[in-house]
Motif scaffolding. Structure first.
Motif, PDB file in Angstrom:
ATOM      1  N   ILE A  33       1.439   1.717   2.874  1.00  0.00           N
ATOM      2  CA  ILE A  33       2.206   0.597   3.422  1.00  0.00           C
ATOM      3  C   ILE A  33       1.679  -0.741   2.912  1.00  0.00           C
ATOM      4  CG2 ILE A  33       2.743  -0.649   5.562  1.00  0.00           C
ATOM      5  CD1 ILE A  33       2.733   2.169   6.915  1.00  0.00           C
ATOM      6  N   ASP A  34       0.366  -0.910   2.899  1.00  0.00           N
ATOM      7  CA  ASP A  34      -0.228  -2.198   2.520  1.00  0.00           C
ATOM      8  C   ASP A  34      -1.545  -1.964   1.781  1.00  0.00           C
ATOM      9  OD1 ASP A  34      -0.834  -4.854   2.245  1.00  0.00           O
ATOM     10  OD2 ASP A  34      -1.008  -5.265   4.396  1.00  0.00           O
ATOM     11  N   PRO A  35      -1.470  -1.590   0.495  1.00  0.00           N
ATOM     12  CA  PRO A  35      -2.691  -1.264  -0.239  1.00  0.00           C
ATOM     13  C   PRO A  35      -3.702  -2.409  -0.291  1.00  0.00           C
ATOM     14  CG  PRO A  35      -0.736  -0.870  -1.593  1.00  0.00           C
ATOM     15  CD  PRO A  35      -0.270  -1.441  -0.309  1.00  0.00           C
ATOM     16  N   SER A  41      -9.489  -3.646  -4.709  1.00  0.00           N
ATOM     17  CA  SER A  41      -8.963  -3.597  -6.075  1.00  0.00           C
ATOM     18  C   SER A  41      -8.293  -2.249  -6.311  1.00  0.00           C
ATOM     19  CB  SER A  41     -10.081  -3.805  -7.093  1.00  0.00           C
ATOM     20  OG  SER A  41     -10.824  -2.613  -7.239  1.00  0.00           O
ATOM     21  N   PRO A  42      -7.419  -2.177  -7.302  1.00  0.00           N
ATOM     22  CA  PRO A  42      -6.788  -0.895  -7.630  1.00  0.00           C
ATOM     23  C   PRO A  42      -7.798   0.182  -8.047  1.00  0.00           C
ATOM     24  CG  PRO A  42      -5.618  -2.702  -8.673  1.00  0.00           C
ATOM     25  CD  PRO A  42      -6.869  -3.281  -8.085  1.00  0.00           C
ATOM     26  N   THR A  58       0.792   7.701  -5.808  1.00  0.00           N
ATOM     27  CA  THR A  58       1.783   7.163  -4.880  1.00  0.00           C
ATOM     28  C   THR A  58       1.363   5.797  -4.350  1.00  0.00           C
ATOM     29  OG1 THR A  58       2.381   9.426  -4.263  1.00  0.00           O
ATOM     30  CG2 THR A  58       3.069   7.671  -2.761  1.00  0.00           C
ATOM     31  N   ILE A  59       0.103   5.647  -4.003  1.00  0.00           N
ATOM     32  CA  ILE A  59      -0.404   4.353  -3.519  1.00  0.00           C
ATOM     33  C   ILE A  59      -0.280   3.304  -4.622  1.00  0.00           C
ATOM     34  CG2 ILE A  59      -2.487   3.096  -2.819  1.00  0.00           C
ATOM     35  CD1 ILE A  59      -3.348   5.775  -1.410  1.00  0.00           C
ATOM     36  N   LEU A  60      -0.663   3.661  -5.832  1.00  0.00           N
ATOM     37  CA  LEU A  60      -0.595   2.703  -6.940  1.00  0.00           C
ATOM     38  C   LEU A  60       0.843   2.344  -7.288  1.00  0.00           C
ATOM     39  CD1 LEU A  60      -3.512   4.159  -9.060  1.00  0.00           C
ATOM     40  CD2 LEU A  60      -3.469   1.916  -7.922  1.00  0.00           C
ATOM     41  N   ALA A  64       2.123  -1.381  -7.195  1.00  0.00           N
ATOM     42  CA  ALA A  64       2.784  -1.969  -8.371  1.00  0.00           C
ATOM     43  C   ALA A  64       4.129  -2.577  -7.986  1.00  0.00           C
ATOM     44  CB  ALA A  64       2.955  -0.903  -9.456  1.00  0.00           C
ATOM     45  N   ARG A  65       4.873  -1.887  -7.173  1.00  0.00           N
ATOM     46  CA  ARG A  65       6.172  -2.402  -6.726  1.00  0.00           C
ATOM     47  C   ARG A  65       5.989  -3.718  -5.980  1.00  0.00           C
ATOM     48  NH1 ARG A  65       7.358   0.810  -2.478  1.00  0.00           N
ATOM     49  NH2 ARG A  65       6.362  -0.817  -1.306  1.00  0.00           N
ATOM     50  N   ASP A  66       5.011  -3.761  -5.076  1.00  0.00           N
ATOM     51  CA  ASP A  66       4.748  -4.982  -4.308  1.00  0.00           C
ATOM     52  C   ASP A  66       4.358  -6.143  -5.221  1.00  0.00           C
ATOM     53  OD1 ASP A  66       5.216  -3.411  -2.071  1.00  0.00           O
ATOM     54  OD2 ASP A  66       3.105  -3.306  -1.469  1.00  0.00           O
ATOM     55  N   GLU A  67       3.481  -5.881  -6.169  1.00  0.00           N
ATOM     56  CA  GLU A  67       3.032  -6.932  -7.083  1.00  0.00           C
ATOM     57  C   GLU A  67       4.168  -7.393  -7.992  1.00  0.00           C
ATOM     58  OE1 GLU A  67       0.080  -8.550  -7.157  1.00  0.00           O
ATOM     59  OE2 GLU A  67      -0.684  -7.365  -5.488  1.00  0.00           O
TER      60      GLU A  67
END
Length: 125
Positions: A33-35, A41-42, A58-60, A64-67
């Motif tokens: 939901i909120d990495p 950091s990634p 999946t988290i990354l 990536a979508r959020d960024e």
């Protein structure tokens, strides 16, 4: 000893025997939901000891979508700003688990950044 309410006719379980959600599952859901809230950091996602490669992927992807949204919105709303995005680091980490998806995000970022540069030049003239 405290007990948990159950349906009539069943034996209540002591609270000490009721299982709470597994900490790693809860962390995965929160990370998805909120990495940024969970990881500094990634690369912390890459090095996470409990997550499977698919969970990390999946988290990354979520990160990536959020960024990408941040880059896109900031570029449209205020093209003169230099947005501090982690998309490059996220794409680098994602490439370890899903190179095709990382390539697609990289292409999208390059297009957004190219549009932002054109918008800045237009504002200067």
């Amino acid at each position: 000893m405290e007990t948990v309410e159950t349906k009539p006719g069943t034996n209540p379980a002591p609270i000490s025997q009721v299982k709470s959600p597994d900490a790693s599952e809860r962390s995965f859901a929160e990370a998805l939901i909120d990495p940024v809230k969970i990881f500094a950091s990634p690369h912390e996602v890459v090095d996470h000891p409990w997550f499977s490669d698919e969970e990390k992927r999946t988290i990354l992807l979520s990160w990536a979508r959020d960024e990408l949204v941040i880059e896109q919105v900031a570029g449209r709303v205020m093209p003169e700003l230099q947005v501090k995005s982690r998309i490059d680091a996220v794409i680098e980490a994602l490439s370890l688990f899903d190179p095709p998806a990382a390539g697609e995000y990289l292409s999208a970022v390059q297009a957004i950044r190219g549009n932002r540069k054109r918008a800045r030049r237009a504002l200067q003239h």
